[in-house]
Enzyme design. Structure first.
Site, short mmCIF file in Angstrom:
data_model
loop_
_atom_site.label_atom_id
_atom_site.label_comp_id
_atom_site.label_asym_id
_atom_site.label_seq_id
_atom_site.Cartn_x
_atom_site.Cartn_y
_atom_site.Cartn_z
N ASP A 1 0.66 -8.58 11.34
CA ASP A 1 1.70 -9.59 11.51
C ASP A 1 1.78 -10.62 10.38
OD1 ASP A 1 2.24 -8.39 13.94
OD2 ASP A 1 1.00 -9.77 15.09
N LEU B 1 28.70 2.42 2.34
CA LEU B 1 28.68 3.52 3.31
C LEU B 1 27.74 3.28 4.49
CD1 LEU B 1 28.71 6.53 0.86
CD2 LEU B 1 30.58 5.72 2.30
N GLY C 1 16.63 -4.18 0.76
CA GLY C 1 18.01 -4.60 0.54
C GLY C 1 18.80 -4.65 1.83
N VAL D 1 -20.75 -3.73 6.06
CA VAL D 1 -21.97 -2.92 6.20
C VAL D 1 -22.68 -2.78 4.84
CG1 VAL D 1 -22.86 -0.61 6.75
CG2 VAL D 1 -21.14 -1.69 8.23
#
Ligand code: F6P
Length: 319
Positions: free
Chosen positions: A127, A214, A185, A24
């Protein structure tokens, strides 16, 4: 004086508003009259068209979504729909259109060109599945949204000693999974471009667990496998409690990153420049630092490109 119309089409993407603003404002700067079409190609068929001025696009550069709204328009695929759109274009004297959207939208832009309306495509989709351009508008924001979501999931995952499967969007293209995975990661990245072996995913989880890790993050591109089924399978095979999260449309919203705003601004301005110069049937893109344009046919012949080096790096760094 040219009369240019701008529309957004297909799935929305953060940064589309910045692209609309650029079309515009640079159109008006170049003495063109700029019209906006609401609801994508549906609005073109139904003449949902308004004249824009400098203020129409004030205060939108930072907003996700698209102020013009968007649709996936089946009617424009028919001869009848195309005729109706052409009537509107002729009656209003529109002599150039900028279409902002993904692959389907750029194909519709090509159809408009073939009907005789100079049209320029600007790639807007989270995407990043249009290989002629390094980046599509919205991809960077989406990857950052996924990375933020994974950070949250990681915290609860550590507290409970769980593994998490996170399903991300991308349609047939693994780019969101790949880059969000590399940035987070992730232990494993499952995407359409590479076969995956659930046993290898499990072995990796167990190796991590044995050295005291963990939590584990596995990123899955939508459509490749069922996240619930895989998480159950992993729990059964490893004994590690595994949860699945489908991120869904959270990845499509949010304020665009600076990268997407700048990309959208440059691409929108280039689209107008092309129309003013009398060009047609082009797609705008970015290669390295350069904003490029290419014939739509050629651009659309390149599918989603897969960055195997980044995939291998992610694998090496998550051993
Ligand atoms: O093309 C963008 C995209 O978000 C894809 O990643 C996803 O497959 C699809 O759109 C979802 O579409 P909808 O919002 O119509 O469900």
């Amino acid at each position: 004086m040219k009369k240019i119309a701008v529309l957004t089409s297909g799935g929305d993407a953060p940064g589309m508003n910045a692209a609309i603003r650029a079309v515009v404002r640079s159109g008006i700067y170049n003495h063109a009259e700029v019209l906006s079409v609401e609801d994508g190609f549906t609005g073109l068929i139904n003449a949902q068209i308004e004249e824009m001025n400098l203020s129409s696009v004030a205060d939108i550069i930072h907003r996700g979504g698209t102020i013009l709204k968007t649709t996936r328009c089946e009617e424009f695929k028919t001869e009848k729909g195309q005729k109706r759109a052409m009537n509107v274009i002729e009656v209003l004297g529109i002599n150039g259109i900028v279409v902002i959207g993904g692959g389907g939208s750029l194909r519709a832009a090509r159809t408009l060109n073939s009907l005789g309306v100079p049209t320029i495509g600007v790639p807007g989709t989270i995407d990043n599945d249009l290989g002629y351009t390094d980046y599509t508008i919205g991809f960077d924001t989406s990857v950052n949204t996924v990375v933020d979501a994974i950070s949250n999931i990681r915290e609860t995952s550590i507290s409970h000693g769980r593994a998490n499967i996170i399903e991300v969007m991308g349609r047939d293209c693994g780019n969101i999974a790949l880059y969000a995975g590399l940035a987070s990661g992730a232990e494993s990245i499952i995407l359409p471009e590479m076969d995956f072996d659930i046993d290898e995913v499990c072995r990796k989880l167990l190796r991590g667990r044995n050295r005291g890790k963990l939590h584990s993050i596995i990123i899955l591109t939508e459509g490749v496998a069922d996240p619930i089924r895989i998480s159950n399978e992993i729990t059964e095979k490893t004994g590690i409690e595994t949860r699945a999260t489908i991120l869904g449309h959270i990845q499509r919203g949010g304020s665009p990153t600076a990268f997407d705003r700048i990309l959208a601004s440059k691409m929108g301005a280039r689209a107008v420049e092309l129309l003013i110069q009398g060009a047609a049937n082009k797609a705008v893109g970015i290669k390295g630092k350069d904003i490029i344009d290419m014939d739509l046919d050629k651009a659309l012949s390149v599918g989603c490109t897969f960055d195997i080096d980044s995939y291998e790096l992610a694998n090496v760094l998550s051993i």
